[in-house]
Design a protein around this motif. Structure first.
Motif, PDB file in Angstrom:
ATOM      1  N   GLU A 183     -21.253   4.153   3.790  1.00 20.92           N
ATOM      2  CA  GLU A 183     -19.906   3.607   3.728  1.00 20.92           C
ATOM      3  C   GLU A 183     -18.973   4.659   3.134  1.00 20.92           C
ATOM      4  OE1 GLU A 183     -20.268  -1.173   3.386  1.00 20.92           O
ATOM      5  OE2 GLU A 183     -20.567  -0.071   1.518  1.00 20.92           O
ATOM      6  N   GLU A 184     -17.951   5.012   3.903  1.00 24.11           N
ATOM      7  CA  GLU A 184     -17.045   6.073   3.476  1.00 24.11           C
ATOM      8  C   GLU A 184     -16.090   5.584   2.389  1.00 24.11           C
ATOM      9  OE1 GLU A 184     -17.166   9.171   4.392  1.00 24.11           O
ATOM     10  OE2 GLU A 184     -18.850   8.815   5.760  1.00 24.11           O
ATOM     11  N   THR A 185     -15.857   6.431   1.417  1.00 24.12           N
ATOM     12  CA  THR A 185     -14.884   6.123   0.375  1.00 24.12           C
ATOM     13  C   THR A 185     -13.931   7.301   0.227  1.00 24.12           C
ATOM     14  OG1 THR A 185     -16.280   7.041  -1.384  1.00 24.12           O
ATOM     15  CG2 THR A 185     -16.534   4.703  -0.878  1.00 24.12           C
ATOM     16  N   GLY A 186     -12.638   6.993   0.121  1.00 21.73           N
ATOM     17  CA  GLY A 186     -11.660   8.040  -0.090  1.00 21.73           C
ATOM     18  C   GLY A 186     -11.643   8.485  -1.539  1.00 21.73           C
ATOM     19  N   SER A 187     -10.972   9.594  -1.805  1.00 22.05           N
ATOM     20  CA  SER A 187     -10.950  10.149  -3.149  1.00 22.05           C
ATOM     21  C   SER A 187     -10.240   9.245  -4.144  1.00 22.05           C
ATOM     22  CB  SER A 187     -10.272  11.528  -3.137  1.00 22.05           C
ATOM     23  OG  SER A 187      -8.937  11.418  -2.664  1.00 22.05           O
ATOM     24  N   ASN A 188      -9.332   8.389  -3.658  1.00 27.31           N
ATOM     25  CA  ASN A 188      -8.589   7.507  -4.564  1.00 27.31           C
ATOM     26  C   ASN A 188      -8.823   6.033  -4.263  1.00 27.31           C
ATOM     27  OD1 ASN A 188      -7.201   7.424  -2.131  1.00 27.31           O
ATOM     28  ND2 ASN A 188      -5.195   7.226  -3.125  1.00 27.31           N
ATOM     29  N   THR A 189      -9.935   5.716  -3.581  1.00 29.29           N
ATOM     30  CA  THR A 189     -10.192   4.332  -3.168  1.00 29.29           C
ATOM     31  C   THR A 189     -10.273   3.399  -4.374  1.00 29.29           C
ATOM     32  OG1 THR A 189     -11.381   5.076  -1.205  1.00 29.29           O
ATOM     33  CG2 THR A 189     -11.767   2.819  -1.925  1.00 29.29           C
ATOM     34  N   VAL A 190     -11.024   3.784  -5.388  1.00 33.55           N
ATOM     35  CA  VAL A 190     -11.171   2.927  -6.563  1.00 33.55           C
ATOM     36  C   VAL A 190      -9.822   2.720  -7.236  1.00 33.55           C
ATOM     37  CG1 VAL A 190     -12.165   2.779  -8.880  1.00 33.55           C
ATOM     38  CG2 VAL A 190     -13.596   3.483  -6.953  1.00 33.55           C
ATOM     39  N   GLU A 191      -9.038   3.789  -7.347  1.00 35.53           N
ATOM     40  CA  GLU A 191      -7.727   3.678  -7.981  1.00 35.53           C
ATOM     41  C   GLU A 191      -6.819   2.704  -7.240  1.00 35.53           C
ATOM     42  OE1 GLU A 191      -9.384   6.423  -7.505  1.00 35.53           O
ATOM     43  OE2 GLU A 191      -9.559   7.386  -9.468  1.00 35.53           O
TER      44      GLU A 191
END
Length: 220
Positions: A183-191
């Motif tokens: 599952e891909e996650t962007g560098s600021n996904t959590v933020e």
């Protein structure tokens, strides 16, 4: 919450993974005992659904090695082995629960919720903090009695923070909990998810600990 599914039947495993994903679990699926052993060594899971009749390494061997390392990970055996002797061997081998095939998916989901709840020492299924109430069974979230609509990822993040309310959660720990393999996650996904939760639950509901991560604010 991230779950390890160990099941060698492709059709059944695909159905279980799909059903657990609908219940907002991030599911890593492996097909044999050796792969299960490595996954359990390398990743942090909230529970494991474990078949017994596996290629390369039997499920009981996987379980005994896990317990031999001192791991308290909740393990639910899901198997076609349905004799009393099989159930005794599984439970005595360290399993927390034992469910035989065929089974109902809602029952599997409920048993997992119960295992995870007991693992964190919770007496009740609901989680509450600063006026926010989350019910894992219904996936209902309210704030001061008013329903709050959350996306699946926002819900999963809130659940993770509530389960670790006394700890600071780093971004990598949150990603490990929320996302399965591939599952891909962007560098600021959590933020982005943190921002959305603050907008819906209050700007001070989640505090940023600079250089470390995120934690629920003091209830005051």
């Amino acid at each position: 919450m991230r779950i390890l599914l160990v099941e060698d039947d492709a059709l059944l495993g695909d159905g279980i993974r799909a059903g657990l994903k609908l219940a907002d679990y991030a599911v890593d699926w492996v097909h044999d005992g050796d792969a299960a052993r490595l996954a359990l060594l390398d990743h942090d899971y909230q529970a494991c659904v474990l078949d017994l009749g596996l290629p390369r390494r039997d499920g009981l061997a996987v379980l005994r090695e896990l317990r031999g390392r001192g791991s308290q990970l909740p393990v639910l055996i899901l198997t076609a082995r349905d004799t009393s002797a099989d159930k005794i061997a599984g439970l005595d081998g360290g399993a927390d629960d034992y469910l035989t095939k065929p089974f109902d998916l809602p029952e599997l989901q409920a048993r997992l919720r119960a295992l995870i709840r007991r693992a964190r020492g919770a007496a009740t299924p609901t989680l509450a903090h600063a006026g926010v109430l989350l019910d894992p069974a219904s996936k209902r979230v309210t704030r001061n009695g008013q329903p709050i609509a959350l996306s699946a990822r926002e819900y999963a993040l809130l659940l993770d923070l509530l389960r670790h309310r006394n700890h600071i959660r780093s971004r990598s720990q949150i990603e490990e909990s929320l996302y399965a393999w591939g599952e891909e996650t962007g560098s600021n996904t959590v933020e982005v998810h943190i921002h959305n939760l603050r907008r819906k639950l209050g700007a001070d509901f989640i505090r940023t600990v600079r250089g470390m991560g995120y934690q629920l604010s003091d209830e005051g």
